[in-house]
Motif scaffolding. Structure first.
Motif, PDB file in Angstrom:
ATOM      1  N   ARG A  36     -29.434  38.725 -43.617  1.00 25.05           N
ATOM      2  CA  ARG A  36     -28.561  39.302 -42.595  1.00 25.05           C
ATOM      3  C   ARG A  36     -28.503  38.390 -41.359  1.00 25.05           C
ATOM      4  O   ARG A  36     -27.430  38.180 -40.782  1.00 25.05           O
ATOM      5  N   SER A  80     -11.914  42.152 -48.532  1.00 27.74           N
ATOM      6  CA  SER A  80     -13.363  42.255 -48.348  1.00 27.74           C
ATOM      7  C   SER A  80     -13.924  43.556 -48.899  1.00 27.74           C
ATOM      8  O   SER A  80     -15.131  43.672 -49.115  1.00 27.74           O
ATOM      9  N   ARG A  81     -13.070  44.528 -49.116  1.00 28.26           N
ATOM     10  CA  ARG A  81     -13.522  45.843 -49.584  1.00 28.26           C
ATOM     11  C   ARG A  81     -13.483  45.891 -51.104  1.00 28.26           C
ATOM     12  O   ARG A  81     -12.611  46.515 -51.710  1.00 28.26           O
ATOM     13  N   ALA A  83     -15.959  46.045 -54.858  1.00 24.63           N
ATOM     14  CA  ALA A  83     -17.250  46.448 -55.416  1.00 24.63           C
ATOM     15  C   ALA A  83     -18.176  45.238 -55.504  1.00 24.63           C
ATOM     16  O   ALA A  83     -17.725  44.088 -55.567  1.00 24.63           O
ATOM     17  N   LEU A  84     -19.479  45.513 -55.500  1.00 29.96           N
ATOM     18  CA  LEU A  84     -20.457  44.427 -55.540  1.00 29.96           C
ATOM     19  C   LEU A  84     -20.268  43.563 -56.780  1.00 29.96           C
ATOM     20  O   LEU A  84     -20.450  42.341 -56.728  1.00 29.96           O
ATOM     21  N   THR A  85     -19.869  44.175 -57.880  1.00 32.99           N
ATOM     22  CA  THR A  85     -19.666  43.423 -59.118  1.00 32.99           C
ATOM     23  C   THR A  85     -18.456  42.504 -59.050  1.00 32.99           C
ATOM     24  O   THR A  85     -18.307  41.604 -59.885  1.00 32.99           O
ATOM     25  N   VAL A  87     -17.709  40.653 -56.347  1.00 30.77           N
ATOM     26  CA  VAL A  87     -17.926  39.635 -55.311  1.00 30.77           C
ATOM     27  C   VAL A  87     -17.658  38.215 -55.830  1.00 30.77           C
ATOM     28  O   VAL A  87     -17.077  37.398 -55.103  1.00 30.77           O
ATOM     29  N   ARG A  90     -14.011  37.559 -55.719  1.00 34.14           N
ATOM     30  CA  ARG A  90     -13.608  37.561 -54.309  1.00 34.14           C
ATOM     31  C   ARG A  90     -13.992  36.239 -53.652  1.00 34.14           C
ATOM     32  O   ARG A  90     -13.231  35.676 -52.861  1.00 34.14           O
ATOM     33  N   THR A  91     -15.169  35.729 -53.997  1.00 34.58           N
ATOM     34  CA  THR A  91     -15.603  34.427 -53.476  1.00 34.58           C
ATOM     35  C   THR A  91     -14.688  33.313 -53.980  1.00 34.58           C
ATOM     36  O   THR A  91     -14.347  32.389 -53.231  1.00 34.58           O
TER      37      THR A  91
END
Length: 262
Positions: A36, A80-81, A83-85, A87, A90-91
């Motif tokens: 973080r 940006s919104r 799901a974690l799966t 990402v 999205r990257t």
């Protein structure tokens, strides 16, 4: 108003602080307990880099910059919104945008300097590298995101003499770039470089299966960083060179680690 004599020192000072924050950001992102803090350092570093660039005397038409910020925010917030799966894909889209930016900046600078007669050998070399890496990253990242999202087939797509054909296309693009370095007035080669780079980005990814896409995305991250380095030389921007080198090297190291782990 900031005194004019202070502007160069403030600009370079913001770049120096931003570069330091980028380095700390990578260091802190390597551990979950400090991740973080790493994100916050990266955001602060980018903010300082942008504010420092605004101080440059050649930066004008702030109204267009404001429009670009608004458009980017409208596009970026929904993206940006996820799901974690999701990402990884999205990257990959972020890398595609970065590659597109590098390619467009290189194209604009080539057109501007060709018209004004300011194209030097080094500038043309940096533009060629920037455009090739930028547009390869664009289409390669879009293909990787499409495979992860299953918009396109995730299975490897292969054909006879695939590697030979891919290397031949890349060789033509690189050779055209070298020719432009020797003679920048051969402008008809520039669209050829762009087209071949876009095509090579697609052909580079299609023979790779969807399960290997996270590693591919890490490598494309390295390409985007190297494109940013070239863009930094084109724009004579130190923080772009440093940030791009950090991005390029870290992406390559991560790709090697992932390949060994797999």
């Amino acid at each position: 108003m900031i005194p004019e004599a202070w502007v160069p020192n403030l600009m370079q000072g913001s770049y120096l602080l931003a570069s330091g924050l980028f380095i700390f950001s990578l260091r802190w992102l390597s551990r979950p307990e400090t991740a973080r803090r790493g994100v916050l350092a990266g955001v602060l570093g980018m903010t300082l880099a942008v504010l420092g660039t605004f101080l440059h005397p050649h930066v004008e038409h702030f109204e267009w910059i404001a429009v670009a910020v608004v458009v980017g925010t409208i596009i970026g917030v929904p993206l940006s919104r996820v799901a974690l799966t999701a990402v990884p894909q999205r990257t990959a889209l972020s890398h595609a945008f970065g590659g597109l930016a590098a390619g467009l900046v290189g194209t604009a600078k080539y057109s501007l300097w060709l018209e004004s007669g300011e194209l030097t050998t080094f500038r043309m070399f940096a533009i060629s590298v920037e455009v090739i890496l930028g547009f390869v990253t664009l289409t390669g990242s879009l293909m990787a995101a499409g495979k992860l999202q299953e918009v396109i087939p995730t299975r490897p797509i292969t054909y006879r003499n695939q590697n030979v054909i891919n290397l031949f296309l890349l060789a033509i693009a690189v050779g055209s770039g070298i020719w432009l370095v020797v003679d920048p007035t051969q402008w008809q080669l520039f669209p050829l470089i762009i087209g071949l780079s876009l095509l090579f980005g697609v052909l580079l990814i299609i023979p790779i299966g969807g399960a290997d896409m996270p590693t591919v995305i890490s490598l494309l991250n390295s390409y985007a960083g190297l494109a940013a380095v070239a863009m930094g030389f084109v724009l004579e921007n130190n923080v772009l060179i440093i940030a791009g080198a950090l991005d390029g090297s870290s992406g390559f190291i991560l790709s090697v680690i992932m390949c060994k782990a797999m």
